[in-house]
Write an enzyme that holds these catalytic residues in place. Sequence first.
Site, mmCIF file in Angstrom:
data_model
loop_
_atom_site.group_PDB
_atom_site.id
_atom_site.type_symbol
_atom_site.label_atom_id
_atom_site.label_comp_id
_atom_site.label_asym_id
_atom_site.label_seq_id
_atom_site.Cartn_x
_atom_site.Cartn_y
_atom_site.Cartn_z
ATOM 1 N N GLU A 34 39.639 71.898 19.754
ATOM 2 C CA GLU A 34 40.630 70.845 20.045
ATOM 3 C C GLU A 34 41.749 70.922 18.999
ATOM 4 O OE1 GLU A 34 41.278 68.445 22.518
ATOM 5 O OE2 GLU A 34 43.065 68.402 21.241
ATOM 6 N N GLY A 39 39.300 63.817 23.204
ATOM 7 C CA GLY A 39 39.351 62.958 24.388
ATOM 8 C C GLY A 39 40.582 63.223 25.239
ATOM 9 N N GLY A 40 41.589 63.900 24.669
ATOM 10 C CA GLY A 40 42.759 64.308 25.451
ATOM 11 C C GLY A 40 43.640 63.163 25.911
ATOM 12 N N THR A 41 44.375 63.418 26.978
ATOM 13 C CA THR A 41 45.417 62.502 27.435
ATOM 14 C C THR A 41 44.866 61.156 27.877
ATOM 15 O OG1 THR A 41 46.591 64.448 28.261
ATOM 16 C CG2 THR A 41 47.373 62.297 29.027
ATOM 17 N N CYS A 42 43.837 61.180 28.716
ATOM 18 C CA CYS A 42 43.349 59.927 29.316
ATOM 19 C C CYS A 42 42.972 58.926 28.232
ATOM 20 C CB CYS A 42 42.145 60.217 30.212
ATOM 21 S SG CYS A 42 41.447 58.736 30.948
ATOM 22 N N HIS A 432 33.422 38.058 53.680
ATOM 23 C CA HIS A 432 34.542 37.113 53.628
ATOM 24 C C HIS A 432 34.395 36.220 52.387
ATOM 25 C CE1 HIS A 432 37.548 34.244 54.905
ATOM 26 N NE2 HIS A 432 36.683 33.271 54.596
HETATM 27 C C1 LIG Z 1 50.823 57.576 30.824
HETATM 28 C C2 LIG Z 1 49.730 58.188 31.660
HETATM 29 C C3 LIG Z 1 48.913 57.399 32.421
HETATM 30 C C4 LIG Z 1 47.900 57.959 33.189
HETATM 31 N N1 LIG Z 1 47.105 57.157 33.946
HETATM 32 C C5 LIG Z 1 46.119 57.691 34.687
HETATM 33 C C6 LIG Z 1 45.254 56.878 35.465
HETATM 34 O O1 LIG Z 1 45.374 55.654 35.466
HETATM 35 N N2 LIG Z 1 44.275 57.458 36.177
HETATM 36 C C7 LIG Z 1 44.102 58.834 36.192
HETATM 37 O O2 LIG Z 1 43.198 59.317 36.855
HETATM 38 N N3 LIG Z 1 44.908 59.628 35.480
HETATM 39 C C8 LIG Z 1 45.911 59.099 34.724
HETATM 40 N N4 LIG Z 1 46.708 59.912 33.977
HETATM 41 C C9 LIG Z 1 46.476 61.364 34.023
HETATM 42 C C10 LIG Z 1 45.295 61.739 33.140
HETATM 43 O O3 LIG Z 1 45.445 61.207 31.839
HETATM 44 C C11 LIG Z 1 45.201 63.244 33.053
HETATM 45 O O4 LIG Z 1 45.245 63.808 34.344
HETATM 46 C C12 LIG Z 1 43.886 63.654 32.429
HETATM 47 O O5 LIG Z 1 43.727 63.092 31.154
HETATM 48 C C13 LIG Z 1 43.882 65.168 32.314
HETATM 49 O O6 LIG Z 1 42.697 65.546 31.737
HETATM 50 P P1 LIG Z 1 42.458 67.040 31.316
HETATM 51 O O7 LIG Z 1 41.045 67.101 30.945
HETATM 52 O O8 LIG Z 1 42.900 67.983 32.321
HETATM 53 O O9 LIG Z 1 43.436 67.330 30.056
HETATM 54 P P2 LIG Z 1 43.796 66.478 28.777
HETATM 55 O O10 LIG Z 1 43.179 65.141 28.806
HETATM 56 O O11 LIG Z 1 45.266 66.561 28.623
HETATM 57 O O12 LIG Z 1 43.081 67.273 27.597
HETATM 58 C C14 LIG Z 1 43.493 68.517 27.161
HETATM 59 C C15 LIG Z 1 43.141 68.675 25.678
HETATM 60 O O13 LIG Z 1 43.350 70.029 25.323
HETATM 61 C C16 LIG Z 1 43.929 70.105 24.013
HETATM 62 N N5 LIG Z 1 44.637 71.383 23.935
HETATM 63 C C17 LIG Z 1 45.709 71.799 24.649
HETATM 64 N N6 LIG Z 1 46.040 73.056 24.346
HETATM 65 C C18 LIG Z 1 45.147 73.466 23.400
HETATM 66 C C19 LIG Z 1 44.959 74.676 22.682
HETATM 67 N N7 LIG Z 1 45.713 75.746 22.898
HETATM 68 N N8 LIG Z 1 43.963 74.720 21.778
HETATM 69 C C20 LIG Z 1 43.147 73.657 21.554
HETATM 70 N N9 LIG Z 1 43.264 72.492 22.215
HETATM 71 C C21 LIG Z 1 44.249 72.404 23.130
HETATM 72 C C22 LIG Z 1 44.854 68.901 24.001
HETATM 73 O O14 LIG Z 1 45.126 68.519 22.667
HETATM 74 C C23 LIG Z 1 44.031 67.853 24.756
HETATM 75 O O15 LIG Z 1 43.228 67.098 23.890
HETATM 76 C C24 LIG Z 1 47.714 59.375 33.182
HETATM 77 C C25 LIG Z 1 48.526 60.189 32.400
HETATM 78 C C26 LIG Z 1 49.522 59.608 31.630
HETATM 79 C C27 LIG Z 1 50.380 60.512 30.792
#
Ligand SMILES: Cc1cc2nc3c(=O)[nH]c(=O)nc-3n(C[C@H](O)[C@H](O)[C@H](O)COP(=O)(O)OP(=O)(O)OC[C@H]3O[C@@H](n4cnc5c(N)ncnc54)[C@H](O)[C@@H]3O)c2cc1C
Length: 450
Positions: A34, A39-42, A432
């Site tokens: 990482e 935990g990434g984006t979510c 209902h």
């Molecule tokens: C504002 C916002 C609101 C959202 N709301 C919702 C919602 O309500 N419901 C929903 O279903 N989705 C929602 N989403 C979308 C959701 O957050 C993402 O689709 C989901 O988190 C993607 O998960 P993922 O596992 O693909 O990647 P991510 O969660 O993005 O994780 C990828 C990880 O990889 C790491 N990484 C990247 N490149 C490298 C590298 N080269 N080396 C090492 N580590 C690396 C990153 O740091 C990150 O931690 C939202 C997104 C945003 C931006």
Amino acid sequence: MNKTYDAIVIGTGQSGPFLAIRMAKAGHKVAIIERGLFGGTCVNTGCIPTKALVASARAAQVARRAAEFGVNVGPVTVDMKRVKARKDEIQRPSQEGAEKRLRDQPNIDVYKGQARFEESHVVVVGDDRLTSNKIFINVGGRAIIPPIQGLDQVPYFDNSSMMHVDFLPEHLIVVGGSYIGLEFAQMYRRFGSKVTVVQRENRLIPREDEDICAEIKNIMEREGITIRLNATCITLEKRGDQIVAGVDCTHNPVPVVGSHVLVATGRHPNTEDLGLDQAGIEHDERGHIKVDDQLRTNDCNGQGGFTHTSYNDFEIVAANLLDNDPRRLSDRIHAYALYIDPPLGRCGMTVDEVRKSGRKALVGRYEMANVGRAHEKSETQGFMKIIVDAETKQILGAAILGVEGDEVIHSILDVMYAKAPYTVISRAMHIHPTVSELVPTMLQDLKPME
Ligand SMILES: Cc1cc2nc3c(=O)[nH]c(=O)nc-3n(C[C@H](O)[C@H](O)[C@H](O)COP(=O)(O)OP(=O)(O)OC[C@H]3O[C@@H](n4cnc5c(N)ncnc54)[C@H](O)[C@@H]3O)c2cc1C
């Protein structure tokens, strides 16, 4: 240091850690890498923190409307420091838990840093060179920063930096009128900011059917949000403390003058610095990795863009890899929600998509204004609609824009997964008073799609 693993997982988003843990429990030696927050984006800048903020914004709105319900609360003010602190309190345990869960697993080595393919079976992170026959990419995406004239001259937020805001912007200009932009627009309006949404296209969320887009625009405008559509040529300029957004370069209409800018114009896969070409991994011009029906990647493959699609990616990969269960990407039905208030729950095809497919279809529509439960809650905005294949009688898609829409949609989604005819719902007895009780009623009055 050189090390060899049974599997390497790059990224700790919504699928990689689950896969790493399952493989580790099955006795495989796994490395997970990482570069940012666990935990990434979510967990850190997406679903969890934004939905916590949406809940604060709703509390403010309910308090403002309290007198309608016969409750007197006095003037409503929003403490943005507390709003941010609450969001952090909700989000932080998920982030810390995500890292701890991985570190507690005996068969997992956790690496912090940027991972990059050196060749197809070799990933480099810092001074470490890791080798494996199985490498899983879960690198997700980040906000696109588009080539807007003047953007490099003004301070601006994206969804990540917005997470640090603990003050009330006087006038927030949201560039981008799609899912993420609209959630922020409504929440900041409810916190007390003036808000203008600047949208390049001629409607909000152009991927949705026109009637849905129009009603969402109404919902936003009823709360005092200004929507500027057809902003074909957006420019930004700093004038003293203010930021001036031009919305059209040719017709010179009135510019938007605001205090802060949020750029919410889409997401970009985190693949350009991953060394895909060194590993011979095929990708399209946007950086989305090409995958087959048993996919090996997630968000960066362009097949989802949501937390549940990423988690479902994990389930498909794990089923094929560890359970001898040939689950496929093509089994998945598109489903998601937009968390404005009231929310939009969506599954399957839109009417536009069904029309383009050339199928004969039947459409049902029901106004939230005719739903008893919506009246009881004084939440009567929106409508529901459903599309049924005229020949197979199977449900092709649905949209529930209205109170509880993000929950109600699942009763339709599950019948779609069962590949059952719509009559399973239209003949069902629902409880209902609920919003769901009107789904059978809607299905009893289907009309040919125009
Ligand atoms: C504002 C916002 C609101 C959202 N709301 C919702 C919602 O309500 N419901 C929903 O279903 N989705 C929602 N989403 C979308 C959701 O957050 C993402 O689709 C989901 O988190 C993607 O998960 P993922 O596992 O693909 O990647 P991510 O969660 O993005 O994780 C990828 C990880 O990889 C790491 N990484 C990247 N490149 C490298 C590298 N080269 N080396 C090492 N580590 C690396 C990153 O740091 C990150 O931690 C939202 C997104 C945003 C931006």
